[in-house]
Design a protein around this motif. Structure first.
Motif, PDB file in Angstrom:
ATOM      1  N   ARG A  93       0.675  -1.042  -0.006  1.00  0.00           N
ATOM      2  CA  ARG A  93      -0.004  -0.026  -0.105  1.00  0.00           C
ATOM      3  C   ARG A  93       0.988   1.338  -0.123  1.00  0.00           C
ATOM      4  N   LEU A  94       1.863   1.208   1.049  1.00  0.00           N
ATOM      5  CA  LEU A  94       2.885   2.230   0.679  1.00  0.00           C
ATOM      6  C   LEU A  94       3.588   2.571  -0.716  1.00  0.00           C
ATOM      7  N   VAL A  95       4.001   1.684  -1.078  1.00  0.00           N
ATOM      8  CA  VAL A  95       4.604   1.719  -2.520  1.00  0.00           C
ATOM      9  C   VAL A  95       3.558   2.075  -3.649  1.00  0.00           C
ATOM     10  N   HIS A  96       2.470   1.593  -3.492  1.00  0.00           N
ATOM     11  CA  HIS A  96       1.204   2.194  -4.358  1.00  0.00           C
ATOM     12  C   HIS A  96       1.077   3.430  -4.592  1.00  0.00           C
ATOM     13  N   ARG A  97       0.862   3.925  -2.998  1.00  0.00           N
ATOM     14  CA  ARG A  97       0.437   5.082  -2.681  1.00  0.00           C
ATOM     15  C   ARG A  97       1.701   6.448  -2.997  1.00  0.00           C
ATOM     16  N   VAL A  98       2.761   5.938  -3.052  1.00  0.00           N
ATOM     17  CA  VAL A  98       4.128   6.747  -3.194  1.00  0.00           C
ATOM     18  C   VAL A  98       4.111   7.044  -4.804  1.00  0.00           C
ATOM     19  N   ARG A  99       4.007   5.865  -5.464  1.00  0.00           N
ATOM     20  CA  ARG A  99       3.906   5.827  -6.976  1.00  0.00           C
ATOM     21  C   ARG A  99       3.103   6.611  -7.555  1.00  0.00           C
ATOM     22  N   ARG A 100       1.749   6.391  -7.169  1.00  0.00           N
ATOM     23  CA  ARG A 100       0.710   7.233  -7.838  1.00  0.00           C
ATOM     24  C   ARG A 100       0.250   8.539  -6.992  1.00  0.00           C
ATOM     25  N   HIS A 101       1.080   8.975  -5.830  1.00  0.00           N
ATOM     26  CA  HIS A 101       1.020  10.080  -5.375  1.00  0.00           C
ATOM     27  C   HIS A 101       1.436  11.478  -6.345  1.00  0.00           C
ATOM     28  N   VAL A 102       0.596  12.123  -6.712  1.00  0.00           N
ATOM     29  CA  VAL A 102       0.891  13.412  -7.436  1.00  0.00           C
ATOM     30  C   VAL A 102       0.656  14.755  -6.715  1.00  0.00           C
ATOM     31  N   PRO A 103       1.597  15.476  -6.557  1.00  0.00           N
ATOM     32  CA  PRO A 103       1.204  16.529  -5.609  1.00  0.00           C
ATOM     33  C   PRO A 103       0.301  17.534  -6.320  1.00  0.00           C
ATOM     34  N   ALA A 104      -0.541  18.035  -5.574  1.00  0.00           N
ATOM     35  CA  ALA A 104      -1.619  18.827  -6.168  1.00  0.00           C
ATOM     36  C   ALA A 104      -0.900  20.266  -6.282  1.00  0.00           C
ATOM     37  N   PRO A 105      -1.501  21.117  -7.253  1.00  0.00           N
ATOM     38  CA  PRO A 105      -0.814  22.387  -7.556  1.00  0.00           C
ATOM     39  C   PRO A 105      -1.477  23.190  -6.317  1.00  0.00           C
ATOM     40  N   PRO A 106      -0.443  23.946  -5.845  1.00  0.00           N
ATOM     41  CA  PRO A 106      -0.970  24.721  -4.552  1.00  0.00           C
ATOM     42  C   PRO A 106      -1.915  25.880  -4.879  1.00  0.00           C
ATOM     43  N   LYS A 107      -2.896  25.521  -4.080  1.00  0.00           N
ATOM     44  CA  LYS A 107      -3.981  26.383  -4.095  1.00  0.00           C
ATOM     45  C   LYS A 107      -3.856  27.857  -3.662  1.00  0.00           C
ATOM     46  N   ARG A 108      -4.383  28.964  -4.409  1.00  0.00           N
ATOM     47  CA  ARG A 108      -4.284  30.143  -4.205  1.00  0.00           C
ATOM     48  C   ARG A 108      -5.253  30.606  -2.855  1.00  0.00           C
ATOM     49  N   SER A 109      -4.385  31.203  -1.937  1.00  0.00           N
ATOM     50  CA  SER A 109      -5.041  31.598  -0.707  1.00  0.00           C
ATOM     51  C   SER A 109      -6.400  32.293  -0.887  1.00  0.00           C
ATOM     52  N   SER A 110      -7.460  31.993  -0.405  1.00  0.00           N
ATOM     53  CA  SER A 110      -8.688  32.918  -0.566  1.00  0.00           C
ATOM     54  C   SER A 110      -8.750  33.970   0.572  1.00  0.00           C
ATOM     55  N   ALA A 111      -7.850  33.393   1.553  1.00  0.00           N
ATOM     56  CA  ALA A 111      -8.305  34.342   2.894  1.00  0.00           C
ATOM     57  C   ALA A 111      -7.709  35.796   2.467  1.00  0.00           C
ATOM     58  N   ALA A 112      -8.702  36.854   2.985  1.00  0.00           N
ATOM     59  CA  ALA A 112      -8.208  38.105   2.762  1.00  0.00           C
ATOM     60  C   ALA A 112      -7.230  38.589   3.748  1.00  0.00           C
ATOM     61  N   PRO A 113      -6.140  39.540   3.188  1.00  0.00           N
ATOM     62  CA  PRO A 113      -5.194  39.876   4.269  1.00  0.00           C
ATOM     63  C   PRO A 113      -5.879  40.546   5.533  1.00  0.00           C
ATOM     64  N   ALA A 114      -5.107  40.563   6.692  1.00  0.00           N
ATOM     65  CA  ALA A 114      -5.618  40.816   7.904  1.00  0.00           C
ATOM     66  C   ALA A 114      -5.735  42.441   7.978  1.00  0.00           C
ATOM     67  N   LEU A 115      -6.839  43.008   8.495  1.00  0.00           N
ATOM     68  CA  LEU A 115      -7.095  44.428   8.360  1.00  0.00           C
ATOM     69  C   LEU A 115      -6.318  45.211   9.349  1.00  0.00           C
ATOM     70  N   PRO A 116      -5.796  46.352   9.164  1.00  0.00           N
ATOM     71  CA  PRO A 116      -5.400  47.089  10.231  1.00  0.00           C
ATOM     72  C   PRO A 116      -6.327  47.561  11.467  1.00  0.00           C
ATOM     73  N   THR A 117      -5.926  47.782  12.407  1.00  0.00           N
ATOM     74  CA  THR A 117      -6.576  47.848  13.720  1.00  0.00           C
ATOM     75  C   THR A 117      -6.633  49.542  14.094  1.00  0.00           C
ATOM     76  N   HIS A 118      -7.773  50.109  14.359  1.00  0.00           N
ATOM     77  CA  HIS A 118      -7.832  51.440  14.890  1.00  0.00           C
ATOM     78  C   HIS A 118      -8.299  51.502  15.984  1.00  0.00           C
ATOM     79  N   LEU A 119      -7.718  52.128  16.996  1.00  0.00           N
ATOM     80  CA  LEU A 119      -8.097  52.354  18.498  1.00  0.00           C
ATOM     81  C   LEU A 119      -8.709  53.582  18.790  1.00  0.00           C
ATOM     82  N   TYR A 120     -10.056  53.528  19.058  1.00  0.00           N
ATOM     83  CA  TYR A 120     -11.061  54.623  19.301  1.00  0.00           C
ATOM     84  C   TYR A 120     -10.816  55.037  20.781  1.00  0.00           C
ATOM     85  N   VAL A 121     -10.561  56.061  21.234  1.00  0.00           N
ATOM     86  CA  VAL A 121     -10.619  56.453  22.829  1.00  0.00           C
ATOM     87  C   VAL A 121     -12.002  57.409  22.849  1.00  0.00           C
TER      88      VAL A 121
END
Length: 237
Positions: A93-121
């Protein structure tokens, strides 16, 4: 001699046989009780946030364990630890999985960049004005969600605004602080709290709200300018 605890209970219970209640002492006890309730609400809000993060991490772990990569990793670890006693089925099973394992293309991150924080006094705003300002700020962020808002207030009724989707921090007002801690100036406490909140939330701007003229939604939309200095004031004379 009268027991002090009995005397205090008699004062709080309004026992006619006990001494006359001390208004100043009763007021101090009420303030202390209100402060404890506010701290309890603040801790409850933080615990709810931590519980949500815990659930998200738990779901991520469950997804990881259910993934094929995790099962392949476990198979590799089992083989490396004891290769001589690994079963032929495991090796195939290990040999079979290693031979047939094809790395998937990296997915583009859909997470939005972190927003800056403003402190209101928002120091000095009573609850009606504070509620109006918080609602206006929330609508402003719905129109243009370009930052996270953290509001620092000294009104003890801030817990009523916890559902505003904003982070609200509390600092006792000057009079309350002076009654309980006259040995430490309130201005120094305010400066320390602002510095700590700026570090904790990585605030890029500190905005002081004029309690006499808190900004409306139109003011927030019209006067907001990201090119202003780090420390500024809205509608402040």
């Amino acid at each position: 001699m009268t027991d002090p605890a009995t005397t205090e209970l008699a004062i709080l219970a309004g026992d006619p046989a006990g001494p006359e209640p001390d208004p100043a002492r009763l007021e101090a006890l009420v303030v202390r009780l209100r402060t404890v309730e506010q701290q309890r609400d603040a801790w409850q809000t933080r615990c709810e946030g931590l519980a949500g993060e815990r659930d998200q991490e738990r779901e991520a772990v469950q997804r990881l364990r259910a993934s094929g990569s995790y099962r392949l990793g476990r198979t590799l670890v089992t083989f490396v630890r004891d290769p001589l006693h690994s079963s032929p089925r495991l090796l195939r099973r290990l040999v079979h999985r290693v031979r047939r394992h094809v790395p998937a293309p990296p997915k583009r991150s859909s997470a939005a960049p972190a927003l800056p924080t403003h402190l209101y006094v928002a120091i000095g705003l009573r609850l009606p004005a504070l509620r109006s300002f918080v609602l206006a700020l929330r609508r402003r962020l719905l129109v243009e969600p370009d930052h996270r808002a953290v509001v620092l207030t000294d009104d003890p009724g801030f817990s009523l605004l916890r559902k505003s989707a904003l982070v609200i921090e509390y600092l006792p007002d000057r009079q309350t602080w002076h009654r309980h801690r006259p040995d430490r100036p309130w201005d120094g406490v305010l400066a320390d709290r602002l510095a700590r909140l700026s570090r904790e939330h990585a605030a890029v701007q500190v905005i002081f709200i004029d309690p006499e003229h808190p900004p409306t939604l139109a003011d927030l939309l019209r006067q907001y300018d990201t090119t202003m200095p780090v420390q500024r004031s809205l509608q402040q004379s």
